[in-house]
Design a protein around this motif. Structure first.
Motif, PDB file in Angstrom:
ATOM      1  N   ARG A 342       0.819  -1.198   0.000  1.00 52.49           N
ATOM      2  CA  ARG A 342       0.000   0.000   0.000  1.00 52.49           C
ATOM      3  C   ARG A 342       0.858   1.255   0.000  1.00 52.49           C
ATOM      4  O   ARG A 342       2.036   1.235   0.359  1.00 52.49           O
ATOM      5  N   LEU A 343       0.242   2.372  -0.385  1.00 54.30           N
ATOM      6  CA  LEU A 343       0.959   3.637  -0.409  1.00 54.30           C
ATOM      7  C   LEU A 343       1.423   4.049   0.980  1.00 54.30           C
ATOM      8  O   LEU A 343       2.442   4.739   1.119  1.00 54.30           O
ATOM      9  N   ASP A 344       0.712   3.631   2.015  1.00 52.85           N
ATOM     10  CA  ASP A 344       1.037   4.095   3.353  1.00 52.85           C
ATOM     11  C   ASP A 344       2.016   3.199   4.098  1.00 52.85           C
ATOM     12  O   ASP A 344       2.386   3.504   5.230  1.00 52.85           O
ATOM     13  N   ASN A 345       2.446   2.086   3.487  1.00 59.24           N
ATOM     14  CA  ASN A 345       3.426   1.263   4.201  1.00 59.24           C
ATOM     15  C   ASN A 345       4.493   0.643   3.297  1.00 59.24           C
ATOM     16  O   ASN A 345       5.278  -0.173   3.761  1.00 59.24           O
ATOM     17  N   ARG A 346       4.515   1.021   2.063  1.00 56.27           N
ATOM     18  CA  ARG A 346       5.561   0.498   1.189  1.00 56.27           C
ATOM     19  C   ARG A 346       6.854   1.282   1.383  1.00 56.27           C
ATOM     20  O   ARG A 346       6.841   2.437   1.826  1.00 56.27           O
ATOM     21  N   LEU A 347       7.971   0.665   1.037  1.00 61.19           N
ATOM     22  CA  LEU A 347       9.247   1.374   1.078  1.00 61.19           C
ATOM     23  C   LEU A 347       9.244   2.500   0.047  1.00 61.19           C
ATOM     24  O   LEU A 347       8.626   2.372  -1.010  1.00 61.19           O
ATOM     25  N   PRO A 348       9.945   3.591   0.307  1.00 56.74           N
ATOM     26  CA  PRO A 348      10.012   4.662  -0.688  1.00 56.74           C
ATOM     27  C   PRO A 348      10.684   4.174  -1.969  1.00 56.74           C
ATOM     28  O   PRO A 348      11.493   3.232  -1.948  1.00 56.74           O
ATOM     29  N   ASP A 349      10.358   4.798  -3.077  1.00 54.79           N
ATOM     30  CA  ASP A 349      10.997   4.457  -4.351  1.00 54.79           C
ATOM     31  C   ASP A 349      12.496   4.695  -4.231  1.00 54.79           C
ATOM     32  O   ASP A 349      12.938   5.800  -3.912  1.00 54.79           O
ATOM     33  N   PRO A 350      13.331   3.661  -4.468  1.00 51.46           N
ATOM     34  CA  PRO A 350      14.779   3.832  -4.314  1.00 51.46           C
ATOM     35  C   PRO A 350      15.395   4.846  -5.271  1.00 51.46           C
ATOM     36  O   PRO A 350      16.517   5.317  -5.030  1.00 51.46           O
ATOM     37  N   PHE A 351      14.665   5.172  -6.334  1.00 46.42           N
ATOM     38  CA  PHE A 351      15.247   6.040  -7.362  1.00 46.42           C
ATOM     39  C   PHE A 351      14.670   7.448  -7.338  1.00 46.42           C
ATOM     40  O   PHE A 351      15.001   8.268  -8.194  1.00 46.42           O
ATOM     41  N   ASP A 352      13.818   7.754  -6.354  1.00 48.76           N
ATOM     42  CA  ASP A 352      13.293   9.105  -6.187  1.00 48.76           C
ATOM     43  C   ASP A 352      14.093   9.836  -5.116  1.00 48.76           C
ATOM     44  O   ASP A 352      14.414   9.245  -4.068  1.00 48.76           O
ATOM     45  N   PRO A 353      14.417  11.112  -5.320  1.00 50.91           N
ATOM     46  CA  PRO A 353      15.107  11.873  -4.274  1.00 50.91           C
ATOM     47  C   PRO A 353      14.238  11.963  -3.022  1.00 50.91           C
ATOM     48  O   PRO A 353      13.005  11.933  -3.091  1.00 50.91           O
ATOM     49  N   ASP A 354      14.885  12.086  -1.870  1.00 47.41           N
ATOM     50  CA  ASP A 354      14.137  12.254  -0.628  1.00 47.41           C
ATOM     51  C   ASP A 354      13.405  13.585  -0.638  1.00 47.41           C
ATOM     52  O   ASP A 354      13.913  14.581  -1.178  1.00 47.41           O
ATOM     53  N   PRO A 355      12.211  13.649  -0.020  1.00 45.88           N
ATOM     54  CA  PRO A 355      11.566  14.950   0.155  1.00 45.88           C
ATOM     55  C   PRO A 355      12.389  15.821   1.095  1.00 45.88           C
ATOM     56  O   PRO A 355      13.239  15.322   1.841  1.00 45.88           O
ATOM     57  N   ARG A 356      12.113  17.100   1.081  1.00 44.54           N
ATOM     58  CA  ARG A 356      12.921  18.034   1.860  1.00 44.54           C
ATOM     59  C   ARG A 356      12.920  17.683   3.343  1.00 44.54           C
ATOM     60  O   ARG A 356      13.943  17.772   4.028  1.00 44.54           O
ATOM     61  N   ASP A 357      11.761  17.251   3.863  1.00 41.46           N
ATOM     62  CA  ASP A 357      11.695  16.935   5.291  1.00 41.46           C
ATOM     63  C   ASP A 357      12.084  15.488   5.593  1.00 41.46           C
ATOM     64  O   ASP A 357      12.049  15.060   6.752  1.00 41.46           O
ATOM     65  N   ARG A 358      12.458  14.743   4.548  1.00 36.29           N
ATOM     66  CA  ARG A 358      12.858  13.337   4.694  1.00 36.29           C
ATOM     67  C   ARG A 358      11.811  12.527   5.460  1.00 36.29           C
ATOM     68  O   ARG A 358      12.127  11.665   6.274  1.00 36.29           O
ATOM     69  N   HIS A 359      10.554  12.808   5.182  1.00 34.81           N
ATOM     70  CA  HIS A 359       9.448  12.076   5.796  1.00 34.81           C
ATOM     71  C   HIS A 359       9.241  10.759   5.051  1.00 34.81           C
ATOM     72  O   HIS A 359       9.430  10.678   3.843  1.00 34.81           O
ATOM     73  N   TRP A 360       8.866   9.713   5.787  1.00 34.86           N
ATOM     74  CA  TRP A 360       8.516   8.449   5.142  1.00 34.86           C
ATOM     75  C   TRP A 360       7.022   8.203   5.273  1.00 34.86           C
ATOM     76  O   TRP A 360       6.246   8.537   4.397  1.00 34.86           O
ATOM     77  N   THR A 361       6.564   7.636   6.356  1.00 39.55           N
ATOM     78  CA  THR A 361       5.143   7.355   6.546  1.00 39.55           C
ATOM     79  C   THR A 361       4.835   7.306   8.032  1.00 39.55           C
ATOM     80  O   THR A 361       5.717   7.010   8.850  1.00 39.55           O
ATOM     81  N   GLY A 362       3.600   7.598   8.393  1.00 35.76           N
ATOM     82  CA  GLY A 362       3.180   7.494   9.781  1.00 35.76           C
ATOM     83  C   GLY A 362       4.000   8.331  10.743  1.00 35.76           C
ATOM     84  O   GLY A 362       4.185   7.938  11.898  1.00 35.76           O
ATOM     85  N   GLY A 363       4.534   9.465  10.262  1.00 34.52           N
ATOM     86  CA  GLY A 363       5.352  10.302  11.125  1.00 34.52           C
ATOM     87  C   GLY A 363       6.789   9.849  11.257  1.00 34.52           C
ATOM     88  O   GLY A 363       7.578  10.459  11.985  1.00 34.52           O
ATOM     89  N   LYS A 390      18.379   3.239 -14.179  1.00 37.37           N
ATOM     90  CA  LYS A 390      18.239   4.309 -13.202  1.00 37.37           C
ATOM     91  C   LYS A 390      19.401   4.291 -12.213  1.00 37.37           C
ATOM     92  O   LYS A 390      19.925   3.230 -11.882  1.00 37.37           O
ATOM     93  N   GLN A 391      19.747   5.471 -11.723  1.00 38.53           N
ATOM     94  CA  GLN A 391      20.798   5.612 -10.733  1.00 38.53           C
ATOM     95  C   GLN A 391      20.195   6.022  -9.396  1.00 38.53           C
ATOM     96  O   GLN A 391      19.167   6.696  -9.342  1.00 38.53           O
ATOM     97  N   PHE A 392      20.837   5.609  -8.308  1.00 43.04           N
ATOM     98  CA  PHE A 392      20.378   6.027  -6.995  1.00 43.04           C
ATOM     99  C   PHE A 392      20.691   7.515  -6.808  1.00 43.04           C
ATOM    100  O   PHE A 392      21.823   7.944  -7.040  1.00 43.04           O
ATOM    101  N   PRO A 393      19.700   8.311  -6.395  1.00 39.11           N
ATOM    102  CA  PRO A 393      19.942   9.747  -6.260  1.00 39.11           C
ATOM    103  C   PRO A 393      20.967  10.049  -5.163  1.00 39.11           C
ATOM    104  O   PRO A 393      20.980   9.402  -4.115  1.00 39.11           O
ATOM    105  N   ALA A 394      21.828  11.016  -5.433  1.00 41.13           N
ATOM    106  CA  ALA A 394      22.844  11.416  -4.453  1.00 41.13           C
ATOM    107  C   ALA A 394      22.172  11.913  -3.186  1.00 41.13           C
ATOM    108  O   ALA A 394      21.246  12.721  -3.229  1.00 41.13           O
ATOM    109  N   GLY A 395      22.599  11.403  -2.050  1.00 41.78           N
ATOM    110  CA  GLY A 395      22.029  11.813  -0.782  1.00 41.78           C
ATOM    111  C   GLY A 395      20.703  11.186  -0.447  1.00 41.78           C
ATOM    112  O   GLY A 395      20.121  11.490   0.602  1.00 41.78           O
ATOM    113  N   GLY A 396      20.191  10.302  -1.319  1.00 37.70           N
ATOM    114  CA  GLY A 396      18.911   9.654  -1.066  1.00 37.70           C
ATOM    115  C   GLY A 396      19.029   8.569  -0.008  1.00 37.70           C
ATOM    116  O   GLY A 396      20.131   8.219   0.445  1.00 37.70           O
TER     117      GLY A 396
END
Length: 417
Positions: A342-363, A390-396
């Motif tokens: 599900r969207l609320d408990n899956r691992l983040p996409d390994p190839f997407d950069p982290d959001p600015r607040d580095r939030h994952w799910t459920g706080g 695809k390459q892993f994003p720097a700092g991800g």
């Protein structure tokens, strides 16, 4: 003009004498839409605010189900003493004591239950000392892409996470001994890393697939390089199969008292429930012997088939339980493929950069020692699904929580030596 005069004119030229409904006038329709559309939008927003819809539409051909799924043909009898390999202890394989349990008894779709359940599977004290050396197998197609630093991360993940007595055998459909990067691993890890060319005819000797026309199938080349190779090499040498597009995150040793495949995802696909991206079977396992029998006696795989293996494991599982044979285990999805839920408990996409607040799910956060980091420490791998372009994003999160740690761990091991 009289009625008689109208009757002498063509019908299309008669004047419209039917009263027009005021409801269908353009102005009335526009007025209706002005109220209807906002009302519909508010209803939809309210619906999603109150309810959590779960929708999945999959169409299956009923004739295919009747022909390929429902019939239960007899097992070959590979577990019988007269047919079982002397290299396989049937009593222990089916009924021997186990220290860990990998079946949760629940779908594990709620919250992060699956990750937490994975964390309950640990090595009891002294267990590693009594375990035989484990073989791990993976496969790289030389015609797919060159083996580069991008693929090297899978090797690093193995040597950084698995027990020092384990061995990784990298199979291919061509000679990779000339690759400088791979040659460096052969030299760095003597006895722990091998390169082998997969010859399906050689590997099939002594099995029901020996001399089978399936081995030369050009229509099902993807099947030969996928489902067939993995079963043959694990049958001949025993051990763990790990798809090359996997980053291991934890030692698999506590799982290896079981023979298993993995759950495809958390959606309980009725006919495609199983996945062979991570599996473990003992040498000459009767489970695989029965799988070969099903291959020989079933409908050949379709061209470019990607789901044939999943269907094979389902067919085999159903036949085992129908004849009273304890089936192989099925690891929950998140153990190696936490992205498939599900969207609320899956691992983040390994190839997407982290959001600015580095939030994952459920706080929870993606920081070191944060929620994502802790859950990665409980599961056993991250399946990347062949996204080699695809390459892993720097700092991800993959770079920070996995890749850099692999390098640090391998550096520590070299310093110890």
């Amino acid at each position: 003009m009289s009625r008689g005069e109208y009757s002498r004119l063509p019908m299309w030229s008669w004047p419209n004498t039917t009263p027009q409904s005021s409801f269908l006038r353009p102005r009335s329709v526009i007025t209706l839409l002005k109220y209807l559309i906002p009302t519909l939008v508010i209803f939809i927003i309210g619906f999603f605010f109150v309810w959590e819809p779960h929708l999945e539409l999959v169409l299956y051909d009923r004739q295919w189900i009747q022909k390929e799924i429902l019939p239960l043909t007899p097992l070959r009898g590979c577990f019988k003493p007269e047919l079982a390999s002397p290299l396989y202890n049937v009593t222990d394989g089916l009924y021997g004591p186990r220290r860990t349990e990998v079946h949760a008894g629940l779908p594990l779709r709620i919250g992060l239950d699956c990750y937490d359940f994975a964390g309950t599977i640990q090595n009891p004290p002294g267990q590693l000392a009594t375990q035989p050396r484990a073989n791990y197998h993976t496969y790289w197609r030389t015609d797919l892409a060159p083996f580069t630093e991008r693929q090297e991360w899978t090797l690093k993940s193995f040597f950084a996470t698995q027990h020092r007595d384990s061995r990784l055998i990298m199979w291919s459909n061509g000679d990779l001994s000339g690759n400088a990067l791979l040659r460096s691993y052969v030299e760095r890890y003597p006895g722990r890393f091998e390169l082998r060319v997969a010859d399906v005819h050689e590997l099939s000797r002594g099995t029901e697939l020996e001399n089978s026309p399936l081995l030369n199938s050009q229509d099902a080349k993807a099947w030969v390089d996928g489902d067939l190779i993995r079963l043959l090499v694990v049958y001949q040498d025993g051990g763990v199969w790990v798809d090359m597009d996997t980053l291991l995150t934890r030692d698999l040793s506590p799982l290896l008292e079981h023979e298993f495949v993995t759950q495809w995802d958390c959606y309980d696909k009725i006919y495609q429930a199983f996945n062979g991206a991570l599996m473990h079977f003992r040498r000459h396992s009767p489970y695989l012997c029965e799988a070969f029998h099903l291959m020989v006696t079933s409908t050949p795989p379709r061209a470019s088939s990607t789901d044939w293996g999943a269907i094979l494991y389902l067919r085999l599982w159903r036949r085992l339980v129908a004849e009273g044979v304890p089936p192989f285990k099925i690891l929950p999805f998140c153990f190696s493929d936490g992205r498939a839920c599900r969207l609320d408990n899956r691992l983040p996409d390994p190839f997407d950069p982290d959001p600015r607040d580095r939030h994952w799910t459920g706080g929870l956060t993606r920081e070191e020692n944060g929620g994502l980091d802790q859950k990665l420490g409980k599961v056993f791998g991250v399946h990347l699904h062949n996204q080699w372009d695809k390459q892993f994003p720097a700092g991800g999160w993959v770079e920070r929580l996995l890749l850099k740690r692999y390098d640090r761990k391998l550096a520590e091991v070299r310093d110890e030596l």
